[in-house]
Design a protein around this motif. Structure first.
Motif, mmCIF file in Angstrom:
data_model
loop_
_atom_site.group_PDB
_atom_site.id
_atom_site.type_symbol
_atom_site.label_atom_id
_atom_site.label_comp_id
_atom_site.label_asym_id
_atom_site.label_seq_id
_atom_site.Cartn_x
_atom_site.Cartn_y
_atom_site.Cartn_z
ATOM 1 N N LEU A 110 64.729 -32.300 36.612
ATOM 2 C CA LEU A 110 65.007 -31.999 37.875
ATOM 3 C C LEU A 110 63.821 -32.267 38.729
ATOM 4 O O LEU A 110 63.995 -32.161 40.099
ATOM 5 C CB LEU A 110 65.500 -30.550 37.937
ATOM 6 C CG LEU A 110 66.715 -30.004 37.212
ATOM 7 C CD1 LEU A 110 66.872 -28.353 37.077
ATOM 8 C CD2 LEU A 110 68.051 -30.657 38.071
ATOM 9 N N ASP A 111 62.639 -32.273 38.243
ATOM 10 C CA ASP A 111 61.245 -32.618 39.021
ATOM 11 C C ASP A 111 61.148 -34.078 39.261
ATOM 12 O O ASP A 111 60.239 -34.384 39.853
ATOM 13 C CB ASP A 111 60.252 -31.930 38.593
ATOM 14 C CG ASP A 111 59.845 -32.235 37.166
ATOM 15 O OD1 ASP A 111 60.361 -33.184 36.623
ATOM 16 O OD2 ASP A 111 58.840 -31.493 36.560
ATOM 17 N N GLY A 112 62.166 -34.614 38.614
ATOM 18 C CA GLY A 112 62.264 -36.349 38.868
ATOM 19 C C GLY A 112 61.408 -37.074 37.795
ATOM 20 O O GLY A 112 61.647 -38.415 37.643
ATOM 21 N N ARG A 113 60.670 -36.086 36.483
ATOM 22 C CA ARG A 113 60.221 -37.013 35.516
ATOM 23 C C ARG A 113 61.365 -37.753 34.831
ATOM 24 O O ARG A 113 62.364 -36.970 34.545
ATOM 25 C CB ARG A 113 59.506 -36.179 34.697
ATOM 26 C CG ARG A 113 58.019 -35.648 35.454
ATOM 27 C CD ARG A 113 57.473 -34.763 34.420
ATOM 28 N NE ARG A 113 58.073 -33.418 34.283
ATOM 29 C CZ ARG A 113 58.579 -32.720 33.232
ATOM 30 N NH1 ARG A 113 58.338 -33.401 31.939
ATOM 31 N NH2 ARG A 113 59.225 -31.544 33.396
ATOM 32 N N LEU A 114 60.947 -38.696 34.391
ATOM 33 C CA LEU A 114 61.895 -39.351 33.345
ATOM 34 C C LEU A 114 62.221 -38.576 31.944
ATOM 35 O O LEU A 114 61.209 -38.116 31.395
ATOM 36 C CB LEU A 114 61.605 -40.779 32.920
ATOM 37 C CG LEU A 114 62.720 -41.766 32.179
ATOM 38 C CD1 LEU A 114 63.899 -41.886 32.843
ATOM 39 C CD2 LEU A 114 62.019 -43.050 32.148
ATOM 40 N N LYS A 115 63.590 -38.458 31.591
ATOM 41 C CA LYS A 115 63.665 -37.762 30.433
ATOM 42 C C LYS A 115 64.149 -38.418 29.358
ATOM 43 O O LYS A 115 63.933 -38.332 28.033
ATOM 44 C CB LYS A 115 64.658 -36.592 30.770
ATOM 45 C CG LYS A 115 64.920 -35.673 29.721
ATOM 46 C CD LYS A 115 65.993 -34.767 30.246
ATOM 47 C CE LYS A 115 66.566 -33.767 29.507
ATOM 48 N NZ LYS A 115 67.347 -32.659 30.120
ATOM 49 N N ALA A 116 64.974 -39.411 29.589
ATOM 50 C CA ALA A 116 65.647 -40.175 28.556
ATOM 51 C C ALA A 116 66.068 -41.737 29.165
ATOM 52 O O ALA A 116 66.373 -41.764 30.004
ATOM 53 C CB ALA A 116 66.925 -39.644 27.792
ATOM 54 N N VAL A 117 66.056 -42.561 28.205
ATOM 55 C CA VAL A 117 66.335 -44.089 28.429
ATOM 56 C C VAL A 117 67.206 -44.652 27.647
ATOM 57 O O VAL A 117 66.884 -44.780 26.338
ATOM 58 C CB VAL A 117 64.967 -45.075 28.633
ATOM 59 C CG1 VAL A 117 65.422 -46.185 29.261
ATOM 60 C CG2 VAL A 117 64.165 -44.381 29.943
ATOM 61 N N PRO A 118 68.366 -44.844 27.649
ATOM 62 C CA PRO A 118 69.423 -45.531 26.551
ATOM 63 C C PRO A 118 68.910 -47.102 26.273
ATOM 64 O O PRO A 118 67.883 -47.742 27.280
ATOM 65 C CB PRO A 118 70.843 -45.595 27.402
ATOM 66 C CG PRO A 118 70.578 -44.744 28.339
ATOM 67 C CD PRO A 118 69.272 -44.481 28.857
#
Ligand code: FES
Ligand SMILES: [Fe+2]
Length: 446
Positions: A110-118
């Protein structure tokens, strides 16, 4: 070429060049130097009450998301996927645990940081999902004034309170009208668009000299009606509002004021002397409301609050609000000759529900595209757009009141009366300062 000197030559004490309203190069520069640096209103905290609540909006033309993150912090993040640039959040408002781009599924906290990338195994070895460049980036400065959230793209600059200055009292006036001391956005949004420059909008909202001409058809229709046309009372507000628009110049020039403050802000005094429209005048309509106020705030404070009489308050460059009927309008510049305005209503917490019905009635009267007021103003905005696109006359006159403007007790200047165009001159003074990074001031400005 748009040097500081050239820009300064376009804004004179009593006139302004039409180029400010129709030159695409000036518009692009405004997005950088005004919308890219000033405190821009982005939303109200009541729109994001819980962690995960979000509201989609714009800073200038840039899409952003106002969101309350998992820790409860208020953030404004650019609504752009770090993969191939798609808008990530497409709904206007909502609640989410995370944001997921619907193109290839990159997922963000929610703060914009990337969490996961397929398919992360397929990216080059030095691809680092923790690199801040792979985030939906945060707007560097976000600050609220009593629930009204502003964001600035500039890392440094004046604090929000310095930027607002004495205009904080207009926000106070809206909030203090709530018996519980809190307000919330409610009742949806009304949107309108017009084919002219964004500056035209704020120039109209404090213009006391136009109603008699622009709104004459509805004034005349209202003058022929009885006070009560709808049993729920909503028509009564409309009719009385229209009639007040028809007040003669002698009224505007004796009873109504206009005040301006640094950074282009201003407010117009309330022009109503009608007890149906002004709570302080103690009409039976307001009896329950005043009782609720007195119970929470006491008689003296209630009296103080309700005797504040302001019409529209403009916070330059993108906000105009009105405390008496709890209206707020946000200006979105789209192109040099295209503007969209979103308008909202607030509920006064602790006030009888009937007060909110009045607020909504009023919103429909002045901010609805099918209303008797806004339709007239929209026609004028479009006519201004068309008129200024002509190369006939180069200069626009903004000098009314120039020689009679006066100092104000709170560090600003005020018009001798409400028909002064001082608020336009002050907005243009702020415009020039932003556009030249403070290197140019309007010569001999009032
Ligand atoms: S553009 Fe967002 S995941 Fe590809
Ligand atoms: Fe108007």
């Amino acid at each position: 070429m748009l040097s500081a000197q050239n820009l300064a030559s376009l804004v004179q004490p009593a006139r302004v060049h039409r180029q400010l309203y129709c030159d695409p190069a000036i518009f692009e520069l405004e997005l950088q130097r005004i919308f890219g640096t000033a405190w821009i209103y982005v939303g109200h905290e009541s729109q994001i009450k819980k962690p995960g609540d979000y509201f989609r909006t714009f800073i200038g033309r840039k899409p952003v998301v106002l969101v309350r993150d998992a820790e409860g912090e208020i953030r404004v993040i650019h609504n752009q996927c770090a993969h191939r640039g798609s808008l990530v959040v497409a709904n206007d408002t909502g609640h989410a645990d995370e944001f997921q781009c619907c193109y290839h599924g990159w997922t963000y906290h929610l703060d914009g940081r990337l969490k996961a990338v397929p398919l992360q195994h397929g990216y080059p070895r030095d691809f680092d999902p923790k690199n801040p460049k792979t985030a939906m980036t945060q707007v560097p400065r976000v600050k609220s004034y009593r629930g009204f959230v502003f964001a600035s793209e500039a890392e440094d600059g004046p604090s929000l309170e310095d930027f607002l200055g004495h205009m904080t009292t207009s926000f106070d006036d809206m909030i203090d009208r709530a018996p519980d001391g809190e307000i919330e956005i409610a009742g949806g949004v009304l949107k309108h668009a017009y084919d002219a420059n964004w500056k035209i909008y704020l120039e109209n909202l404090c213009d006391a000299a136009h109603p008699w001409f622009t709104h004459r058809s509805s004034i005349e229709a209202a003058q022929q009606q009885s006070d009560k046309v709808h049993s729920d009372g909503s028509g009564e507000i409309a009719i009385r509002q229209m009639r007040q628009n028809g007040a003669p110049y002698s009224f505007w020039e004796s009873q109504v004021g206009i005040w301006t403050y640094p950074n282009g802000h201003s407010y117009l005094g309330d022009y109503h002397d009608d007890a149906k429209l002004v709570a302080a005048m103690n009409d039976p309509l307001f009896r329950d409301y005043i009782a609720a106020m007195e119970e929470k705030k006491g008689r003296a404070e209630t009296r103080r609050v309700l005797e504040v009489r302001r019409w529209n308050s403009n916070v330059y460059p993108n906000l105009s609000f009105m405390s008496q009927f709890q209206q707020l309008r946000v200006v979105h510049p789209i192109a040099v000759n295209r503007t969209v305005v979103h308008t909202y209503s607030f509920r006064l917490k602790g006030a009888p529900e009937r007060m909110f019905r009045n607020t909504i009635s009023f919103a429909n009267i002045v901010n609805g595209t099918g209303s008797l007021v806004l339709t007239d103003d929209l026609e004028i905005y479009n006519r201004i757009g068309m008129g200024l696109s002509s190369e006939g006359a180069e200069w626009i006159e903004i000098g009314r009141g120039l020689e009679s403007d006066l100092p104000d007790a709170h560090g600003g200047r005020r018009g001798k009366n409400s028909t002064s165009e001082i608020y336009i001159r002050k907005m243009l003074q702020a415009w020039l300062s932003y556009m030249t990074n403070g290197h140019s001031q309007m010569r001999a400005a009032s």
